[in-house]
Design a protein around this motif. Structure first.
Motif, mmCIF file in Angstrom:
data_model
loop_
_atom_site.group_PDB
_atom_site.id
_atom_site.type_symbol
_atom_site.label_atom_id
_atom_site.label_comp_id
_atom_site.label_asym_id
_atom_site.label_seq_id
_atom_site.Cartn_x
_atom_site.Cartn_y
_atom_site.Cartn_z
ATOM 1 N N THR A 98 70.477 66.776 32.513
ATOM 2 C CA THR A 98 70.482 65.700 33.505
ATOM 3 C C THR A 98 71.719 64.826 33.350
ATOM 4 O OG1 THR A 98 68.079 65.669 33.729
ATOM 5 C CG2 THR A 98 69.243 63.633 34.275
ATOM 6 N N ASP A 150 68.585 68.745 40.234
ATOM 7 C CA ASP A 150 68.024 68.565 38.896
ATOM 8 C C ASP A 150 66.543 68.911 38.898
ATOM 9 O OD1 ASP A 150 67.589 67.936 36.283
ATOM 10 O OD2 ASP A 150 68.037 65.800 36.466
ATOM 11 N N GLU A 151 66.216 70.070 38.422
ATOM 12 C CA GLU A 151 64.827 70.537 38.394
ATOM 13 C C GLU A 151 64.123 70.267 39.725
ATOM 14 O OE1 GLU A 151 62.972 71.098 35.021
ATOM 15 O OE2 GLU A 151 64.455 70.278 33.638
#
Ligand SMILES: Nc1ncnc2c1ncn2[C@@H]1O[C@H](COP(=O)(O)OP(=O)(O)O)[C@@H](O)[C@H]1O
Ligand SMILES: [Mg+2]
Length: 295
Positions: free
Chosen positions: A79, A205-206
């Motif tokens: 991240t 991000d995810e």
């Protein structure tokens, strides 16, 4: 595209790059590389005081038009890497790098001000949407800001973006508040908002971690489709190797703030060079095989 497989010795690639130019004859001429980052360090203020280095000499290249996955255990810095690129690190963070090339242009010094032509999709769309503001207002604001259009045209663009992410009833969704949408619809709306910034590089991000399996597959397929339709370059963080197998062309493996291995997904999964990559693959629930669910 070829990526050196650093032969038999299992030697760590000094340049932790995807699509390195130096050793490859066919791939990654300067024009093929959208983003090249060399020697990125990020330090944060630790929770107990002092400084913590969360990215340590991170170097990589993102070839234009490819989908690059970033994997690694929780806390490995995935991240922070995306946030460093976007210039949205936590307060008190410091960021340094030796060189950043964007489209072959050296933006090493300008990087802090001149933002990447990038937009980011977060794991939890609720963090990007103000709960008190309708989806339509979110989207038109981005359209106005990034495409310099008036209100009316911005609304048309917002509607178009919802159609682009395959939302079947765009007008209804424009008038909804974020919490009134299902998780999958909300994530589509966030991707639409990202598209309205006209990014060349989409950072995710995810993006599907919070969704159930069926919806997750739909969102991943959508990202892949959008990438092709719009010639986007995508950098996607995931802890799920099956996601990498399904949607990524190349992968960066991170551990403790460093990139320990990188390359074509097929190659890395077939012949992991680094012990940590082998560990990750062994720990995956089912040995991910590339190709399945790719459509
Ligand atoms: N706001 C913060 N302040 C201090 N340390 C943080 C903060 N956010 C994350 N970290 C630390 O930075 C490291 C990298 O975190 P992160 O990039 O979020 O990992 P990942 O996304 O790979 O799970 C971790 O050690 C984490 O504890
Ligand atoms: Mg994370």
């Amino acid at each position: 595209m070829t990526v050196p497989t650093s032969a038999a010795g299992g030697q760590r690639e000094a340049w932790g790059g995807v699509g390195p130019a130096a050793t490859s004859s066919t791939a990654s001429t300067a024009a093929d590389v959208l983003l090249s980052v060399e020697g990125l360090d990020v330090e944060l203020s630790g929770r107990t005081g002092g400084r913590v280095r969360v990215l340590d000499d991170v170097s990589f290249r993102v070839p234009r038009g490819r989908v690059v996955g970033i994997v690694g255990e929780s806390g490995s810095g995935k991240t922070m890497l995306l946030r460093a690129l976007m210039g949205i690190l936590p307060e008190g963070a410091t960021r340094e790098w030796r060189q950043v090339l964007l489209d072959g242009r050296d933006v090493t010094t300008a990087m802090s001000r001149e933002r990447l032509p990038a937009a980011m999709v977060f794991q939890d769309p609720m963090t990007s949407f103000n709960p008190l503001v309708r989806i339509g207002a979110h989207l038109t604001e981005v359209a106005q800001r990034f495409q310099r259009v008036g209100r009316r045209q911005a609304t048309a663009l917002a509607r178009e973006a919802l159609v682009a992410v395959r939302i079947p009833d765009p007008d209804r969704v424009l008038s909804r508040y974020p919490h009134e949408l299902s998780g999958g619809m909300r994530q589509r709306a966030m991707i639409a908002m990202a598209l309205l910034a006209r990014p060349e590089l989409l950072l995710a991000d995810e993006p599907t971690t919070a969704l159930d399996a069926t919806i997750q597959a739909q969102i991943l397929a959508l990202l892949r489709t959008l990438q092709a339709e719009r010639s986007l370059t995508v950098l996607i963080v995931t802890h799920d190797l099956a996601v990498v197998a399904a949607v990524c062309d190349e992968v960066l493996v991170m551990k403790d703030g460093r990139i320990v291995e990188s390359g074509e997904v097929d190659r890395v999964f077939r012949e992991p060079q680094h012990a940590y990559t082998r560990e990750l693959l062994d720990a995956a629930p089912a040995a991910p095989s590339t190709g399945e669910e790719k459509s």
